[in-house]
Design an enzyme around this catalytic site. Structure first.
Site, PDB file in Angstrom:
ATOM      1  CG  ASN A 153     -13.969 -39.982  61.298  1.00  0.00           C
ATOM      2  OD1 ASN A 153     -13.211 -39.440  59.931  1.00  0.00           O
ATOM      3  ND2 ASN A 153     -14.246 -40.020  62.601  1.00  0.00           N
ATOM      4  CD  GLU A 156     -18.098 -40.545  64.837  1.00  0.00           C
ATOM      5  OE1 GLU A 156     -19.041 -39.789  64.687  1.00  0.00           O
ATOM      6  OE2 GLU A 156     -16.925 -39.742  64.783  1.00  0.00           O
ATOM      7  CB  CYS A 188     -11.115 -46.430  62.470  1.00  0.00           C
ATOM      8  SG  CYS A 188     -11.259 -46.074  64.755  1.00  0.00           S
ATOM      9  CD  GLU A 227      -6.740 -45.112  61.728  1.00  0.00           C
ATOM     10  OE1 GLU A 227      -7.520 -44.802  61.651  1.00  0.00           O
ATOM     11  OE2 GLU A 227      -5.911 -45.021  62.935  1.00  0.00           O
ATOM     12  CB  CYS A 252      -8.561 -46.798  67.883  1.00  0.00           C
ATOM     13  SG  CYS A 252      -9.010 -47.902  66.966  1.00  0.00           S
ATOM     14  CB  CYS A 309      -7.345 -48.906  63.463  1.00  0.00           C
ATOM     15  SG  CYS A 309      -9.211 -48.870  63.009  1.00  0.00           S
TER      16      CYS A 309
HETATM   17  N1  THU Z   1     -10.881 -42.173  64.931  1.00  0.00           N
HETATM   18  C1  THU Z   1     -10.788 -42.255  63.417  1.00  0.00           C
HETATM   19  O1  THU Z   1     -10.926 -42.706  62.477  1.00  0.00           O
HETATM   20  N2  THU Z   1      -9.330 -42.964  64.124  1.00  0.00           N
HETATM   21  C2  THU Z   1      -8.579 -43.619  65.067  1.00  0.00           C
HETATM   22  O2  THU Z   1      -7.329 -44.105  64.451  1.00  0.00           O
HETATM   23  C3  THU Z   1      -9.077 -43.444  66.601  1.00  0.00           C
HETATM   24  C4  THU Z   1     -10.572 -42.540  66.089  1.00  0.00           C
HETATM   25  C5  THU Z   1     -11.983 -42.290  65.473  1.00  0.00           C
HETATM   26  C6  THU Z   1     -13.506 -42.950  65.409  1.00  0.00           C
HETATM   27  C7  THU Z   1     -14.141 -42.004  65.596  1.00  0.00           C
HETATM   28  O3  THU Z   1     -15.181 -41.884  64.622  1.00  0.00           O
HETATM   29  C8  THU Z   1     -14.239 -40.707  66.470  1.00  0.00           C
HETATM   30  O4  THU Z   1     -12.761 -40.759  65.719  1.00  0.00           O
HETATM   31  C9  THU Z   1     -13.749 -40.446  67.364  1.00  0.00           C
HETATM   32  O5  THU Z   1     -13.312 -41.528  68.341  1.00  0.00           O
END
Ligand code: THU
Length: 140
Positions: A47, A49, A58, A60, A91, A94
């Site tokens: 991920n 940000e 994310c 994925e 999520c 994704c």
């Molecule tokens: N996140 C992911 O990378 N994958 C997911 O399936 C759920 C959430 C990340 C997004 C964000 O950077 C952090 O987790 C908190 O939500």
């Protein structure tokens, strides 16, 4: 026959390794993903940000977009690793994007903090998915 287990373990290991690069600078929630294509190649992503939170990507989708941008379109399995409580499932955003490119994808989840693991098909996480097929017949 231990080969499939080895393959799955190495996919989890690849996800754990890339999770170290997670730029979870606001949430602190680090996620790693490793996507196995049909030729046996692994594509990893973490991920990433943004200070404008909604622009974050994310793990994925990072992995999937890396593979697609290199011309890969056939995928078998994705391993996703994250900490916290329980095993984190992909999520909703994704799930949709993974379904768009790999509706039959197998999903492996692992939490290295609790040592919990789970696997399920993407179809279980996104039943009755919206898809490309719905776009057909709109006259566009
Ligand atoms: N996140 C992911 O990378 N994958 C997911 O399936 C759920 C959430 C990340 C997004 C964000 O950077 C952090 O987790 C908190 O939500």
């Amino acid at each position: 026959m231990s080969a499939p287990v080895d393959k799955e373990r190495s996919l989890i290991d690849a996800a754990l390794a890339v999770r170290e690069h997670a730029a979870a600078i606001y949430s602190g929630f680090k996620v790693g993903a490793a996507l196995l294509d049909s030729t046996g190649r692994t594509w990893t992503g973490c991920n990433v940000e943004s200070s404008s939170y909604g622009l974050s990507c994310c793990a994925e989708r990072t992995a999937l977009f890396k593979a697609i941008s290199e011309g890969v379109r056939d995928f078998e399995t994705i391993a996703v690793v994250a900490g916290g409580n329980g095993v984190a499932t992909p999520c909703g955003a994704c799930r949709q994007v993974l379904h768009d490119y790999a509706p039959k994808l197998k999903i492996m989840l692992h939490n290295p903090d609790t040592n919990e693991s789970r696997s399920m098909p993407l179809s279980e996480l996104l039943p009755h998915a919206f898809s490309e097929a719905n776009l057909k017949g709109t006259g566009r």
